[in-house]
Design a protein around this motif. Structure first.
Motif, short mmCIF file in Angstrom:
data_model
loop_
_atom_site.label_atom_id
_atom_site.label_comp_id
_atom_site.label_asym_id
_atom_site.label_seq_id
_atom_site.Cartn_x
_atom_site.Cartn_y
_atom_site.Cartn_z
N ILE A 99 -81.34 21.01 -11.37
CA ILE A 99 -81.13 20.57 -12.75
C ILE A 99 -82.46 20.53 -13.50
N PHE A 100 -83.50 20.05 -12.83
CA PHE A 100 -84.82 19.96 -13.46
C PHE A 100 -85.33 21.35 -13.85
N PHE A 101 -85.15 22.32 -13.00
CA PHE A 101 -85.67 23.67 -13.26
C PHE A 101 -84.82 24.45 -14.27
N THR A 102 -83.53 24.18 -14.34
CA THR A 102 -82.64 25.03 -15.14
C THR A 102 -82.16 24.40 -16.44
N LYS A 103 -82.13 23.08 -16.53
CA LYS A 103 -81.61 22.41 -17.72
C LYS A 103 -82.75 22.03 -18.65
N GLU A 104 -82.72 22.54 -19.87
CA GLU A 104 -83.75 22.22 -20.86
C GLU A 104 -83.13 21.46 -22.03
N ILE A 105 -83.88 20.47 -22.52
CA ILE A 105 -83.45 19.68 -23.68
C ILE A 105 -84.52 19.82 -24.76
N ILE A 106 -84.10 20.14 -25.96
CA ILE A 106 -85.05 20.32 -27.06
C ILE A 106 -85.18 19.03 -27.86
N TRP A 107 -86.41 18.50 -27.89
CA TRP A 107 -86.74 17.35 -28.73
C TRP A 107 -87.68 17.84 -29.84
N GLN A 108 -87.37 17.45 -31.06
CA GLN A 108 -88.17 17.93 -32.20
C GLN A 108 -89.61 17.42 -32.14
N ASP A 109 -89.83 16.28 -31.47
CA ASP A 109 -91.18 15.70 -31.41
C ASP A 109 -92.08 16.40 -30.39
N PHE A 110 -91.50 17.30 -29.58
CA PHE A 110 -92.26 17.95 -28.52
C PHE A 110 -92.18 19.46 -28.66
N GLU B 201 -92.79 21.58 -26.09
CA GLU B 201 -92.21 22.13 -24.87
C GLU B 201 -90.82 21.55 -24.64
N PRO B 202 -89.94 22.30 -23.96
CA PRO B 202 -88.60 21.77 -23.62
C PRO B 202 -88.73 20.55 -22.70
N GLN B 203 -87.85 19.58 -22.87
CA GLN B 203 -87.81 18.40 -22.02
C GLN B 203 -86.82 18.63 -20.89
N ARG B 204 -86.98 17.88 -19.80
CA ARG B 204 -86.15 18.08 -18.62
C ARG B 204 -85.62 16.75 -18.13
N ILE B 205 -84.52 16.81 -17.40
CA ILE B 205 -83.85 15.61 -16.91
C ILE B 205 -84.45 15.18 -15.57
N ILE B 206 -84.78 13.89 -15.48
CA ILE B 206 -85.33 13.34 -14.23
C ILE B 206 -84.60 12.02 -13.94
N TRP B 207 -84.98 11.40 -12.83
CA TRP B 207 -84.39 10.11 -12.49
C TRP B 207 -84.76 9.08 -13.55
N ASP C 83 -82.89 7.72 -24.62
CA ASP C 83 -83.61 8.76 -23.88
C ASP C 83 -82.66 9.54 -22.96
N ASN C 84 -82.25 10.73 -23.41
CA ASN C 84 -81.30 11.52 -22.63
C ASN C 84 -81.98 12.40 -21.58
N ARG C 85 -83.21 12.03 -21.21
CA ARG C 85 -83.92 12.75 -20.16
C ARG C 85 -83.83 12.04 -18.81
N HIS C 86 -83.06 10.95 -18.74
CA HIS C 86 -82.91 10.19 -17.50
C HIS C 86 -81.45 10.15 -17.08
N TYR C 87 -81.20 10.16 -15.78
CA TYR C 87 -79.84 10.06 -15.27
C TYR C 87 -79.16 8.77 -15.71
N THR C 88 -79.92 7.69 -15.80
CA THR C 88 -79.33 6.41 -16.19
C THR C 88 -78.71 6.48 -17.58
N PHE C 89 -79.27 7.32 -18.45
CA PHE C 89 -78.70 7.51 -19.79
C PHE C 89 -77.26 8.01 -19.69
N TYR C 90 -77.02 8.99 -18.83
CA TYR C 90 -75.69 9.59 -18.70
C TYR C 90 -74.72 8.66 -17.97
N ILE C 91 -75.23 7.95 -16.95
CA ILE C 91 -74.37 7.00 -16.24
C ILE C 91 -73.91 5.90 -17.18
N TRP C 92 -74.85 5.41 -17.98
CA TRP C 92 -74.50 4.30 -18.88
C TRP C 92 -73.55 4.77 -19.99
N ASN C 93 -73.89 5.85 -20.65
CA ASN C 93 -73.12 6.29 -21.81
C ASN C 93 -71.74 6.85 -21.44
#
Length: 450
Positions: free
Chosen positions: A431-442, A444-450, A325-335
């Motif tokens: 970041i929440f307002f400006t960064k959009e992530i496209i998921w094929q299952d959704f 609407e654009p997804q956004r990064i949160i805690w 799940d690349n919509r969480h900060y923990t994803f980026y910290i871990w990876n």
């Protein structure tokens, strides 16, 4: 008089600070990650459709039952549901002030107000106060329970304790913590009276003390009676919950495969880093003392580091959600750190030790019963969770921060802590307002949160 001024001013300041952001979040998106499940279920309950239940939901229905307050005013909507969290956050800042002021012996209203606003602005907690998640209102019920428990209004405290468990099952641990502190206090006070010494003179961590307590039949009988008399309301919550877990086979009620209990000791390390970073006022105050402890106990610290390295090697668990799940900060910290460099998780172990010592030192002024039960409760809440999720850290952090000791007359570190929170909140929402992530299952654009 100053107390009443802060009780009025704090919620006004919080609303002025937060309402524009709340409305902007609502205008940006009407569903954020798992909020989809909560909103759908909340709308069902708000419209009195109690026969519909989403199997993906893992918590008791407390949040959705509260949503019924919207029905008489025809406000069963995404905005209405999110306003429940926002309103809870406003209530929280008042409760945080009242508890913090009591912990400071009522002598420092301005410092209590500063700390209350700061804790309420804790970035992960603050972010979720703008969404329809369980976190904010769960904390509200915990704070209400804790406030009345400190006043020894045990019936009122138990009502809110039960409500907190309805919001989130793991809150039962904090009910158990309060019951445990109360029980230990009764035992220690009776032992002190028996030995004709003061409470603080009892050597709680000495084996001989507990041998004398447990083998004194009269003292134990009197203590058990007093514990049952004061704590019977909490047992009405704790014992049925134990039966529920035994019958249900799990603490969660849905999606059990994704939330299996696993021994995961590194969660304690992650929490210590969280506290080190966000409890800046405590970290600054404990810096010198912590370094002195490490330098004075070099061999013990080296041994503990070795144990931690083994724990990291053999007990580091990685939940599939964390990797996917690349919509969480923990994803980026871990990876980008833990997953990318095999040496990183070992190299950071000395920081874990430093953070744990600083955390423990931050509570050294508290009575032994609190310290014992707080650490036991933190382990129970965190170390059986496979998923690394900062929301699990919120309640133990808030309880810790409410009990830290002030750093000085000018409160410089407290202001620094608040400034850091406000800056991080600004960055998070940017970041929440400006960064959009496209998921094929959704759609609407997804956004990064805690």
């Amino acid at each position: 008089m100053q107390n009443y001024v802060w009780l009025l001013l704090l919620p006004i300041l919080y609303v002025a600070y937060s309402l524009p952001l709340f409305l902007r979040v609502y205008a940006t998106t009407h569903s954020v990650i798992d909020e989809e499940f909560h909103l759908r279920q909340g709308l069902h309950f708000c419209n009195k459709r109690f026969d519909i239940w989403d199997p993906k939901i893992t918590t008791f229905p407390g949040l959705y039952l509260i949503s019924l307050v919207l029905n008489p005013i025809n406000s069963c909507s995404v905005l209405g549901l999110r306003l429940i969290s926002f309103t809870s956050a406003v209530i929280n800042v008042v409760l945080l002030y009242k508890i913090r002021r009591r912990n400071l012996k009522r002598s420092k209203s301005s410092l209590a107000a500063l700390d209350a606003f700061t804790i309420a602005a804790l970035p992960p907690l603050y972010f979720f106060s703008h969404l329809y998640y369980t976190d904010t209102i769960s904390l509200t019920t915990i704070l209400l329970f804790y406030y009345f428990w400190q006043k020894e209004s045990h019936l009122q405290a138990a009502v809110y304790a039960a409500a907190s468990v309805l919001m989130r099952q793991t809150n039962v641990v904090w009910v158990g913590m309060a019951f445990g502190i109360m029980s230990l206090d009764v035992l220690i006070k009776n032992y002190a009276a028996f030995k004709r010494i003061k409470y603080h003179q009892v050597q709680t961590f000495k084996v001989q003390t507990w041998l004398e307590i447990l083998t004194n039949f009269k003292l134990m009988l009197r203590s058990i009676w007093q514990i049952l008399k004061k704590g019977c309301f909490y047992l009405v919550i704790l014992l049925p919950f134990v039966a529920f877990v035994f019958i249900n086979g799990s603490i969660v009620i849905g999606d059990k495969q994704a939330h299996e209990a696993s021994i995961h000791l590194p969660q304690l390390f992650y929490f210590s880093i969280f506290v080190l970073i966000f409890a800046i006022s405590n970290s600054i105050k404990q810096l010198k003392v912590t370094l002195q402890v490490i330098l004075h106990e070099k061999l013990i610290v080296l041994f503990v580091i070795g144990v931690c390295v083994l724990i990291v090697k053999w007990n580091t668990l990685v939940h599939p959600y964390l990797l996917a799940d690349n919509r969480h900060y923990t994803f980026y910290i871990w990876n980008r750190l833990y997953g990318r460099f095999s040496w990183f998780k070992y190299a950071v172990t000395p920081v874990y030790i430093f953070a744990l010592i600083a955390l423990h030192n931050g509570l050294r002024h508290e009575r032994d019963s609190f310290k014992i039960m707080y650490w036991i409760s933190v382990v129970l809440v965190l170390c059986f969770q496979r998923l690394l999720e900062v929301r699990y850290f919120l309640v133990p952090f808030v309880l810790f921060r409410l009990h830290t000791y002030p750093t000085g007359k000018k409160n410089i570190s407290q202001w620094l802590e608040l400034g850091f929170y406000l800056a991080l909140n600004a960055l998070t929402f940017y970041i929440f307002f400006t960064k959009e992530i496209i998921w094929q299952d959704f759609n609407e654009p997804q956004r990064i949160i805690w």
